[in-house]
Design a protein around this motif. Structure first.
Motif, PDB file in Angstrom:
ATOM      1  N   GLY A  66      26.962  36.098  30.979  1.00  0.00           N
ATOM      2  CA  GLY A  66      25.291  36.231  31.531  1.00  0.00           C
ATOM      3  C   GLY A  66      24.756  36.863  30.229  1.00  0.00           C
ATOM      4  O   GLY A  66      23.344  37.286  30.589  1.00  0.00           O
ATOM      5  N   ARG A  67      25.450  37.333  29.270  1.00  0.00           N
ATOM      6  CA  ARG A  67      25.203  38.941  28.461  1.00  0.00           C
ATOM      7  C   ARG A  67      25.489  38.128  27.081  1.00  0.00           C
ATOM      8  O   ARG A  67      24.043  38.455  26.355  1.00  0.00           O
ATOM      9  CB  ARG A  67      25.016  40.253  28.727  1.00  0.00           C
ATOM     10  N   PHE A  68      26.192  37.605  27.063  1.00  0.00           N
ATOM     11  CA  PHE A  68      26.277  36.950  25.315  1.00  0.00           C
ATOM     12  C   PHE A  68      26.056  35.350  25.048  1.00  0.00           C
ATOM     13  O   PHE A  68      26.545  34.774  25.799  1.00  0.00           O
ATOM     14  CB  PHE A  68      27.853  37.433  24.841  1.00  0.00           C
ATOM     15  N   THR A  69      26.290  35.379  24.075  1.00  0.00           N
ATOM     16  CA  THR A  69      26.256  33.847  23.751  1.00  0.00           C
ATOM     17  C   THR A  69      26.759  33.448  22.737  1.00  0.00           C
ATOM     18  O   THR A  69      25.906  33.694  21.363  1.00  0.00           O
ATOM     19  CB  THR A  69      24.336  33.577  23.443  1.00  0.00           C
ATOM     20  N   ILE A  70      27.710  32.804  21.967  1.00  0.00           N
ATOM     21  CA  ILE A  70      28.190  31.876  21.045  1.00  0.00           C
ATOM     22  C   ILE A  70      27.384  30.655  20.800  1.00  0.00           C
ATOM     23  O   ILE A  70      27.026  29.521  21.333  1.00  0.00           O
ATOM     24  CB  ILE A  70      29.550  31.375  21.531  1.00  0.00           C
ATOM     25  N   SER A  71      26.981  30.791  19.632  1.00  0.00           N
ATOM     26  CA  SER A  71      26.831  29.215  19.390  1.00  0.00           C
ATOM     27  C   SER A  71      27.440  28.747  17.550  1.00  0.00           C
ATOM     28  O   SER A  71      28.694  29.739  17.269  1.00  0.00           O
ATOM     29  CB  SER A  71      25.293  29.542  18.906  1.00  0.00           C
ATOM     30  N   ARG A  72      26.837  27.947  17.225  1.00  0.00           N
ATOM     31  CA  ARG A  72      26.793  27.173  16.295  1.00  0.00           C
ATOM     32  C   ARG A  72      26.593  26.853  15.213  1.00  0.00           C
ATOM     33  O   ARG A  72      25.356  26.084  15.376  1.00  0.00           O
ATOM     34  CB  ARG A  72      28.602  26.298  16.675  1.00  0.00           C
ATOM     35  N   ASP A  73      26.133  26.837  13.588  1.00  0.00           N
ATOM     36  CA  ASP A  73      25.515  26.628  12.870  1.00  0.00           C
ATOM     37  C   ASP A  73      25.691  25.749  11.773  1.00  0.00           C
ATOM     38  O   ASP A  73      26.530  26.206  11.280  1.00  0.00           O
ATOM     39  CB  ASP A  73      24.473  28.089  12.401  1.00  0.00           C
TER      40      ASP A  73
END
Length: 125
Positions: A66-73
């Protein structure tokens, strides 16, 4: 084998945000699971978040959900970690890790094959 390089760490006040980035070189990440871990002084390395590159499936530690977000580029071959509402207990060296294979998103550090050097995140109260 991919080489990993973290950036974006620094000193921030509690409640603020930071965005870490993990840049990968030496290979494509399409068949990898990418993870972020952290290690505070005197503590063991702990899982933060991970993403399976092939389908974007993510897993988070309860402490950051709910505080951190991982993603990919895909265009930049990077794995950002957006960290919001930071707390002093988030202070640690943050490491990026890679696990080869289109496989389960693991939370154990021993499941990962390659590691970056780490970037320091310090959250002041």
């Amino acid at each position: 084998q991919v080489q990993l390089d973290e950036s974006g760490g620094g000193l921030v006040q509690a409640g603020n945000s930071l965005r870490l980035s993990c840049a990968a070189s030496g290979g494509t990440l399409s068949t990898y699971v990418m993870g972020w871990f952290r290690q505070a002084p005197g503590k063991e390395r702990e899982f933060v978040a991970a993403i399976r590159w092939s389908d974007g499936h993510t897993v988070y530690a309860d402490s950051v959900k709910g505080r951190f977000t991982i993603s990919r580029d895909s265009a930049k071959n990077t794995v950002p970690l957006q960290m919001n509402s930071l707390k002093p207990e988030d202070t640690a060296v943050y490491y990026c890790a890679a696990r080869k294979g289109i496989t389960a998103v693991a939370a154990r550090s021993s499941s990962y094959d390659n590691w970056g050097q780490g970037t320091q995140v310090t959250v002041s109260s």
